[in-house]
Write an enzyme that holds these catalytic residues in place. Structure first.
Site, PDB file in Angstrom:
ATOM      1  N   HIS A 145      -7.183  -4.873  10.392  1.00 26.98           N
ATOM      2  CA  HIS A 145      -6.633  -4.650   9.134  1.00 26.98           C
ATOM      3  C   HIS A 145      -5.588  -5.271   8.563  1.00 26.98           C
ATOM      4  O   HIS A 145      -4.640  -5.485   9.213  1.00 26.98           O
ATOM      5  CB  HIS A 145      -6.948  -3.089   8.713  1.00 26.98           C
ATOM      6  CG  HIS A 145      -5.882  -2.137   8.937  1.00 26.98           C
ATOM      7  ND1 HIS A 145      -5.761  -1.054   9.549  1.00 26.98           N
ATOM      8  CD2 HIS A 145      -4.371  -2.578   9.161  1.00 26.98           C
ATOM      9  CE1 HIS A 145      -4.725  -0.320   9.455  1.00 26.98           C
ATOM     10  NE2 HIS A 145      -3.689  -1.348   9.387  1.00 26.98           N
ATOM     11  N   GLU A 169      -9.708  -2.100   5.419  1.00 24.13           N
ATOM     12  CA  GLU A 169     -10.201  -1.718   6.721  1.00 24.13           C
ATOM     13  C   GLU A 169     -11.370  -2.421   6.983  1.00 24.13           C
ATOM     14  O   GLU A 169     -12.072  -3.141   5.917  1.00 24.13           O
ATOM     15  CB  GLU A 169     -10.477  -0.244   6.795  1.00 24.13           C
ATOM     16  CG  GLU A 169      -9.563   0.812   6.539  1.00 24.13           C
ATOM     17  CD  GLU A 169      -8.689   0.844   7.942  1.00 24.13           C
ATOM     18  OE1 GLU A 169      -8.460   0.010   8.849  1.00 24.13           O
ATOM     19  OE2 GLU A 169      -7.943   2.080   7.965  1.00 24.13           O
ATOM     20  N   ASP A 197       0.826  -1.172   0.038  1.00 22.88           N
ATOM     21  CA  ASP A 197       0.181   0.148   0.116  1.00 22.88           C
ATOM     22  C   ASP A 197       0.926   1.223  -0.030  1.00 22.88           C
ATOM     23  O   ASP A 197       2.150   1.234   0.297  1.00 22.88           O
ATOM     24  CB  ASP A 197      -0.859   0.004   1.132  1.00 22.88           C
ATOM     25  CG  ASP A 197      -0.254  -0.519   2.496  1.00 22.88           C
ATOM     26  OD1 ASP A 197       0.881  -0.634   2.425  1.00 22.88           O
ATOM     27  OD2 ASP A 197      -1.042  -0.933   3.300  1.00 22.88           O
ATOM     28  N   ASN A 208      -7.222  -2.561  14.444  1.00 24.69           N
ATOM     29  CA  ASN A 208      -8.691  -2.981  14.197  1.00 24.69           C
ATOM     30  C   ASN A 208      -8.797  -4.107  13.155  1.00 24.69           C
ATOM     31  O   ASN A 208      -9.921  -4.293  12.492  1.00 24.69           O
ATOM     32  CB  ASN A 208      -9.263  -1.742  13.555  1.00 24.69           C
ATOM     33  CG  ASN A 208      -8.613  -1.465  12.068  1.00 24.69           C
ATOM     34  OD1 ASN A 208      -7.733  -2.043  11.859  1.00 24.69           O
ATOM     35  ND2 ASN A 208      -9.289  -0.257  11.384  1.00 24.69           N
TER      36      ASN A 208
HETATM   37  C1  F6R Z   1       1.593  -1.498   6.066  1.00 22.43           C
HETATM   38  C2  F6R Z   1       0.236  -2.001   6.336  1.00 22.43           C
HETATM   39  C3  F6R Z   1      -0.551  -1.944   7.420  1.00 22.43           C
HETATM   40  C4  F6R Z   1       0.466  -2.179   8.686  1.00 22.43           C
HETATM   41  C5  F6R Z   1      -0.468  -2.203  10.033  1.00 22.43           C
HETATM   42  C6  F6R Z   1       0.318  -2.533  11.252  1.00 22.43           C
HETATM   43  O1  F6R Z   1       2.050  -1.533   4.785  1.00 22.43           O
HETATM   44  O2  F6R Z   1      -0.258  -2.478   5.211  1.00 22.43           O
HETATM   45  O3  F6R Z   1      -1.497  -2.970   7.600  1.00 22.43           O
HETATM   46  O4  F6R Z   1       0.998  -3.527   8.637  1.00 22.43           O
HETATM   47  O5  F6R Z   1      -1.280  -1.070   9.944  1.00 22.43           O
HETATM   48  O6  F6R Z   1       1.169  -1.586  11.350  1.00 22.43           O
HETATM   49  P1  F6R Z   1       2.422  -1.140  12.494  1.00 22.43           P
HETATM   50  O7  F6R Z   1       3.366  -2.447  12.006  1.00 22.43           O
HETATM   51  O8  F6R Z   1       2.942  -0.270  12.247  1.00 22.43           O
HETATM   52  O9  F6R Z   1       1.606  -1.778  13.965  1.00 22.43           O
END
Ligand code: F6R
Length: 241
Positions: A138, A143, A67, A136
């Protein structure tokens, strides 16, 4: 589903890097799906260390990232393109031409999303997809919603996600409101999926995603259906199991 319990962040990073290394050694031209955020940073550091020792060769590896924020240029220090260069690509011998990230600045949203799906298809799909987990539930920026997503698409980030990511920005107002993300279907189509999760703030999401019902309200729960899914998590993240 396989769960590897590691005692702390360093141990989980090492375990995840071992799995990625095995993939790269077994198939030097593999397609790695990569993630940003804090969870995979230690994994990338371990891979860099092994590369520098001469144990790993990324010269034929191709990568696709999950992403990118909409509206951040690839040189913005909070863009995921910049994150990948500084945390991994600049330190290993991957060919920059073989790395792919959605373009958050491309003006035509539909065209950019279709282009990115074609990139994944033309690569022959993803051999191993690395994921973090949102508080959450995701995955990528898919989401909680009423349906699982298909194809790269633009999303409006939830307040919970913007709040979780504000630590990287001067204030929450600077956190982008939109992102472009690989779809849940494409993640599920990866031949292997590896998730890294660390810390007590992920414990509820892990419990909901992997020990509750498969539901669009917890996007990661769909991974329960993946034939080759491994979760590597530290004790704090597994504390509610
Ligand atoms: C990042 C992504 C997100 C993160 C998630 C956890 O490319 O796609 O899904 O993996 O938000 O983020 P952290 O590792 O910072 O807790």
């Amino acid at each position: 589903m396989k769960i590897i319990s590691a005692k702390d962040y360093q141990a989980l990073s090492r375990a995840a890097a071992n799995i990625i290394s095995a993939q790269v050694i077994l198939k030097p031209s593999c397609v790695l799906g990569l993630a940003t955020g804090s969870s995979p940073v230690g994994t990338y550091q371990q891979l860099i260390e092994w590369y520098k020792k001469g144990d790993l060769d990324f010269s034929q590896v191709r990568t696709v990232n999950l992403d990118e924020y909409v509206g951040l240029d690839k040189d913005h220090d909070q863009s995921y393109a910049y994150f990948m260069r500084t945390n991994l690509f600049d330190h290993i011998n991957v060919d920059p031409a073989n790395t792919n990230i959605p373009d958050g600045m491309a003006p035509d949203e539909a065209e950019e999303c279709a282009r990115y799906d074609k990139v994944i298809r033309d690569l022959g799909g993803i051999d191993l997809q690395l994921l973090g987990l949102g508080v959450n539930g995701h995955i990528g920026f898919n989401e909680p919603a009423d349906a699982f997503s298909t194809g790269t698409h633009q999303v409006t980030l939830t307040e919970s996600t913007r709040d979780a990511n504000k630590r990287f920005f001067a204030s929450i107002d600077e956190v982008p409101t939109h992102a472009r993300t690989m779809g849940t279907r494409e993640i599920l189509q990866a031949r292997r999926v590896l998730m890294v999760a660390s810390g007590a703030n992920k414990a509820q999401a892990i419990k909901d995603a992997f020990f509750g019902p498969v539901t669009t309200q917890v996007p990661a729960s769909i991974l329960q259906y993946h034939p080759d899914f491994t979760l590597v998590a530290d004790e704090a993240a597994l504390s509610l199991l």
